[in-house]
Design a protein around this motif. Structure first.
Motif, PDB file in Angstrom:
ATOM      1  N   HIS A   3      32.792  31.891  37.740  1.00 54.19           N
ATOM      2  CA  HIS A   3      33.114  33.117  36.811  1.00 54.19           C
ATOM      3  C   HIS A   3      32.571  33.233  35.566  1.00 54.19           C
ATOM      4  CE1 HIS A   3      35.078  36.377  35.446  1.00 54.19           C
ATOM      5  NE2 HIS A   3      35.806  35.822  34.348  1.00 54.19           N
ATOM      6  N   PHE A   4      31.940  34.092  35.297  1.00 52.53           N
ATOM      7  CA  PHE A   4      31.393  34.529  33.894  1.00 52.53           C
ATOM      8  C   PHE A   4      32.090  35.663  33.204  1.00 52.53           C
ATOM      9  CE2 PHE A   4      27.825  34.014  37.184  1.00 52.53           C
ATOM     10  CZ  PHE A   4      27.039  32.874  36.500  1.00 52.53           C
ATOM     11  N   ALA A   5      32.439  35.362  32.148  1.00 48.96           N
ATOM     12  CA  ALA A   5      33.144  36.220  31.143  1.00 48.96           C
ATOM     13  C   ALA A   5      32.078  36.755  29.993  1.00 48.96           C
ATOM     14  CB  ALA A   5      34.194  35.585  30.663  1.00 48.96           C
ATOM     15  N   LEU A   6      32.296  38.024  30.019  1.00 50.31           N
ATOM     16  CA  LEU A   6      31.258  38.624  29.097  1.00 50.31           C
ATOM     17  C   LEU A   6      32.149  39.336  27.941  1.00 50.31           C
ATOM     18  CD1 LEU A   6      29.076  40.469  31.659  1.00 50.31           C
ATOM     19  CD2 LEU A   6      28.711  38.444  30.676  1.00 50.31           C
ATOM     20  N   GLU A   7      31.570  40.077  27.130  1.00 44.36           N
ATOM     21  CA  GLU A   7      32.062  40.681  25.869  1.00 44.36           C
ATOM     22  C   GLU A   7      33.128  41.541  26.292  1.00 44.36           C
ATOM     23  OE1 GLU A   7      27.907  39.765  24.713  1.00 44.36           O
ATOM     24  OE2 GLU A   7      28.648  40.731  26.654  1.00 44.36           O
ATOM     25  N   ASN A   8      34.186  41.552  25.295  1.00 42.20           N
ATOM     26  CA  ASN A   8      35.470  42.254  25.469  1.00 42.20           C
ATOM     27  C   ASN A   8      36.393  41.792  26.484  1.00 42.20           C
ATOM     28  OD1 ASN A   8      34.714  44.000  23.338  1.00 42.20           O
ATOM     29  ND2 ASN A   8      33.647  45.236  24.576  1.00 42.20           N
ATOM     30  N   GLN A   9      36.422  40.801  26.821  1.00 41.41           N
ATOM     31  CA  GLN A   9      37.078  40.109  28.072  1.00 41.41           C
ATOM     32  C   GLN A   9      37.993  38.832  27.460  1.00 41.41           C
ATOM     33  OE1 GLN A   9      34.621  39.087  31.258  1.00 41.41           O
ATOM     34  NE2 GLN A   9      34.674  41.132  32.180  1.00 41.41           N
ATOM     35  N   PHE A  10      38.956  38.562  27.962  1.00 40.70           N
ATOM     36  CA  PHE A  10      39.844  37.442  27.721  1.00 40.70           C
ATOM     37  C   PHE A  10      39.530  36.341  28.576  1.00 40.70           C
ATOM     38  CE2 PHE A  10      42.267  41.059  25.817  1.00 40.70           C
ATOM     39  CZ  PHE A  10      42.762  40.455  24.578  1.00 40.70           C
ATOM     40  N   ILE A  11      39.459  34.883  28.474  1.00 46.72           N
ATOM     41  CA  ILE A  11      39.228  34.133  29.471  1.00 46.72           C
ATOM     42  C   ILE A  11      40.058  32.831  29.124  1.00 46.72           C
ATOM     43  CG2 ILE A  11      37.048  33.358  28.175  1.00 46.72           C
ATOM     44  CD1 ILE A  11      37.647  33.414  32.004  1.00 46.72           C
ATOM     45  N   ALA A  12      40.270  32.159  30.138  1.00 45.66           N
ATOM     46  CA  ALA A  12      41.078  30.858  30.041  1.00 45.66           C
ATOM     47  C   ALA A  12      41.072  30.298  31.412  1.00 45.66           C
ATOM     48  CB  ALA A  12      42.313  31.134  29.195  1.00 45.66           C
ATOM     49  N   ASP A  13      41.618  29.195  31.502  1.00 48.76           N
ATOM     50  CA  ASP A  13      42.269  28.508  32.768  1.00 48.76           C
ATOM     51  C   ASP A  13      43.566  29.201  32.736  1.00 48.76           C
ATOM     52  OD1 ASP A  13      43.350  27.325  34.839  1.00 48.76           O
ATOM     53  OD2 ASP A  13      42.191  25.161  34.333  1.00 48.76           O
ATOM     54  N   TYR A  14      43.744  30.339  33.136  1.00 50.31           N
ATOM     55  CA  TYR A  14      45.098  31.222  33.123  1.00 50.31           C
ATOM     56  C   TYR A  14      46.226  30.402  33.804  1.00 50.31           C
ATOM     57  CZ  TYR A  14      42.775  35.113  30.973  1.00 50.31           C
ATOM     58  OH  TYR A  14      42.354  36.000  30.211  1.00 50.31           O
ATOM     59  N   SER A  15      45.924  29.788  35.025  1.00 53.14           N
ATOM     60  CA  SER A  15      46.941  29.320  35.716  1.00 53.14           C
ATOM     61  C   SER A  15      47.644  27.999  35.147  1.00 53.14           C
ATOM     62  CB  SER A  15      46.544  29.106  37.145  1.00 53.14           C
ATOM     63  OG  SER A  15      46.224  29.889  37.910  1.00 53.14           O
TER      64      SER A  15
ATOM     65  N   TYR B 127      42.805  39.749  35.726  1.00 53.61           N
ATOM     66  CA  TYR B 127      42.231  38.492  36.314  1.00 53.61           C
ATOM     67  C   TYR B 127      42.748  38.364  37.939  1.00 53.61           C
ATOM     68  CZ  TYR B 127      40.320  33.912  36.038  1.00 53.61           C
ATOM     69  OH  TYR B 127      39.481  32.774  36.147  1.00 53.61           O
ATOM     70  N   PHE B 128      43.916  38.722  38.209  1.00 52.50           N
ATOM     71  CA  PHE B 128      44.044  38.583  39.751  1.00 52.50           C
ATOM     72  C   PHE B 128      43.468  39.336  40.589  1.00 52.50           C
ATOM     73  CE2 PHE B 128      46.309  40.116  43.569  1.00 52.50           C
ATOM     74  CZ  PHE B 128      46.526  38.927  44.136  1.00 52.50           C
ATOM     75  N   ILE B 129      43.131  40.703  40.084  1.00 53.74           N
ATOM     76  CA  ILE B 129      42.203  41.576  40.780  1.00 53.74           C
ATOM     77  C   ILE B 129      40.799  41.172  40.881  1.00 53.74           C
ATOM     78  CG2 ILE B 129      41.213  43.856  40.959  1.00 53.74           C
ATOM     79  CD1 ILE B 129      44.180  44.877  40.000  1.00 53.74           C
ATOM     80  N   TYR B 130      40.294  40.575  39.869  1.00 53.89           N
ATOM     81  CA  TYR B 130      39.089  40.033  39.918  1.00 53.89           C
ATOM     82  C   TYR B 130      38.786  38.980  40.888  1.00 53.89           C
ATOM     83  CZ  TYR B 130      35.159  36.956  38.813  1.00 53.89           C
ATOM     84  OH  TYR B 130      34.253  36.128  38.849  1.00 53.89           O
ATOM     85  N   GLN B 131      39.889  37.967  40.798  1.00 56.00           N
ATOM     86  CA  GLN B 131      39.790  36.599  41.790  1.00 56.00           C
ATOM     87  C   GLN B 131      39.971  37.241  43.440  1.00 56.00           C
ATOM     88  OE1 GLN B 131      38.658  33.903  41.101  1.00 56.00           O
ATOM     89  NE2 GLN B 131      39.255  33.271  39.003  1.00 56.00           N
ATOM     90  N   ASP B 132      40.891  38.148  43.551  1.00 56.16           N
ATOM     91  CA  ASP B 132      40.960  38.650  44.705  1.00 56.16           C
ATOM     92  C   ASP B 132      39.754  39.270  45.339  1.00 56.16           C
ATOM     93  OD1 ASP B 132      43.010  39.178  47.183  1.00 56.16           O
ATOM     94  OD2 ASP B 132      42.679  41.097  46.634  1.00 56.16           O
ATOM     95  N   ASP B 133      39.144  40.196  44.464  1.00 55.49           N
ATOM     96  CA  ASP B 133      37.787  40.741  44.812  1.00 55.49           C
ATOM     97  C   ASP B 133      36.929  39.713  45.176  1.00 55.49           C
ATOM     98  OD1 ASP B 133      38.831  43.376  44.734  1.00 55.49           O
ATOM     99  OD2 ASP B 133      38.297  43.497  42.843  1.00 55.49           O
ATOM    100  N   ARG B 134      36.891  38.650  44.185  1.00 59.08           N
ATOM    101  CA  ARG B 134      35.752  37.467  44.513  1.00 59.08           C
ATOM    102  C   ARG B 134      35.974  36.756  45.848  1.00 59.08           C
ATOM    103  NH1 ARG B 134      32.112  34.157  43.524  1.00 59.08           N
ATOM    104  NH2 ARG B 134      32.059  32.223  42.965  1.00 59.08           N
ATOM    105  N   ILE B 135      37.017  36.541  46.038  1.00 59.08           N
ATOM    106  CA  ILE B 135      37.414  35.841  47.467  1.00 59.08           C
ATOM    107  C   ILE B 135      37.121  36.767  48.552  1.00 59.08           C
ATOM    108  CG2 ILE B 135      39.192  34.815  48.903  1.00 59.08           C
ATOM    109  CD1 ILE B 135      40.694  33.912  46.322  1.00 59.08           C
ATOM    110  N   LYS B 136      37.462  38.020  48.381  1.00 65.70           N
ATOM    111  CA  LYS B 136      37.160  38.742  49.656  1.00 65.70           C
ATOM    112  C   LYS B 136      35.496  38.792  49.985  1.00 65.70           C
ATOM    113  CE  LYS B 136      39.930  41.865  48.035  1.00 65.70           C
ATOM    114  NZ  LYS B 136      40.823  43.286  47.992  1.00 65.70           N
ATOM    115  N   ASN B 137      34.902  38.879  48.767  1.00 65.92           N
ATOM    116  CA  ASN B 137      33.313  39.240  48.674  1.00 65.92           C
ATOM    117  C   ASN B 137      32.653  38.050  49.233  1.00 65.92           C
ATOM    118  OD1 ASN B 137      33.299  41.901  47.608  1.00 65.92           O
ATOM    119  ND2 ASN B 137      32.999  40.979  45.463  1.00 65.92           N
ATOM    120  N   LEU B 138      33.297  36.808  49.137  1.00 68.05           N
ATOM    121  CA  LEU B 138      32.723  35.607  49.723  1.00 68.05           C
ATOM    122  C   LEU B 138      32.861  35.421  51.069  1.00 68.05           C
ATOM    123  CD1 LEU B 138      33.877  32.858  47.032  1.00 68.05           C
ATOM    124  CD2 LEU B 138      31.233  33.719  47.598  1.00 68.05           C
TER     125      LEU B 138
END
Length: 192
Positions: free
Chosen positions: A70-82, A131-142
């Motif tokens: 993942h890359f996180a850019l301006e105006n985003q929250f980021i952490a190892d959420y889980s 974050y869930f939607i981003y991760q779900d889209d990421r998995i589908k795209n792969l």
């Protein structure tokens, strides 16, 4: 702290007093290029909001190969959420790729927000949903897109990424080798 104030106000109904009280526990900090914000095997106790810069999230597999997830850019929250939520040791590394200005929200600030902000729970849910939607889209795209389609799609997800991130990290994010990425770019240029 103006950017985080704007973003929070876009997410929830919050008074100036509530917002001031919430952000009273936050810390503004600038990290140099390639600084590590979070390491594997430590329990993440903060969430970062990016004012300026870019953060790379990576994981190292059992053979020692590092993968950009993942890359996180301006105006985003980021952490190892889980692992932040579960209070378990992280498996991810968070690293700045350029000088990065963040607002650090310690666990105590997040917990205060959940308890005391009228819409604190809603804000947490909206961030988690994003974050869930981003991760779900990421998995589908792969799994459903070709490397070429993923290459074209990356700028929809991360604007100007090609000018901000080394190509080998982009290749890793796309799930291809740097050589394959070079071939893709060459084929695209030849078609133009």
């Amino acid at each position: 702290m103006e950017q985080i104030r704007v973003v929070i106000k876009q997410m929830i109904d919050v008074s100036e007093v509530e917002l001031n009280d919430f952000l009273n526990g936050a810390i503004s900090k600038t990290f140099k290029r390639q600084e590590i914000l979070s390491r594997p095997n430590s329990i993440p106790n903060e969430i970062f909001f990016i004012n300026k810069g870019i953060i790379r999230v990576s994981i190292t597999d059992n053979e020692g190969t590092e993968h950009t997830i993942h890359f996180a850019l301006e105006n985003q929250f980021i952490a190892d959420y889980s692992n932040f939520i579960q209070q378990q040791p992280s498996i991810y590394s968070l690293q700045t790729l350029e000088e990065t200005q963040v607002v650090i929200l310690p666990r105590s600030t997040i917990e205060w927000g959940y308890k005391n902000l009228k819409d604190g729970q809603k804000m947490g849910r909206l961030i988690a949903e994003y974050y869930f939607i981003y991760q779900d889209d990421r998995i589908k795209n792969l799994y459903i897109r070709t490397p070429k389609e993923r290459y074209y799609n990356i700028t929809d997800v991360f604007q100007n990424i090609h000018n901000r991130v080394p190509q080998h990290m982009i290749a890793s994010y796309l799930g291809i080798t740097p050589i394959h990425l070079s071939r893709l770019k060459k084929a695209i240029i030849e078609k133009l």
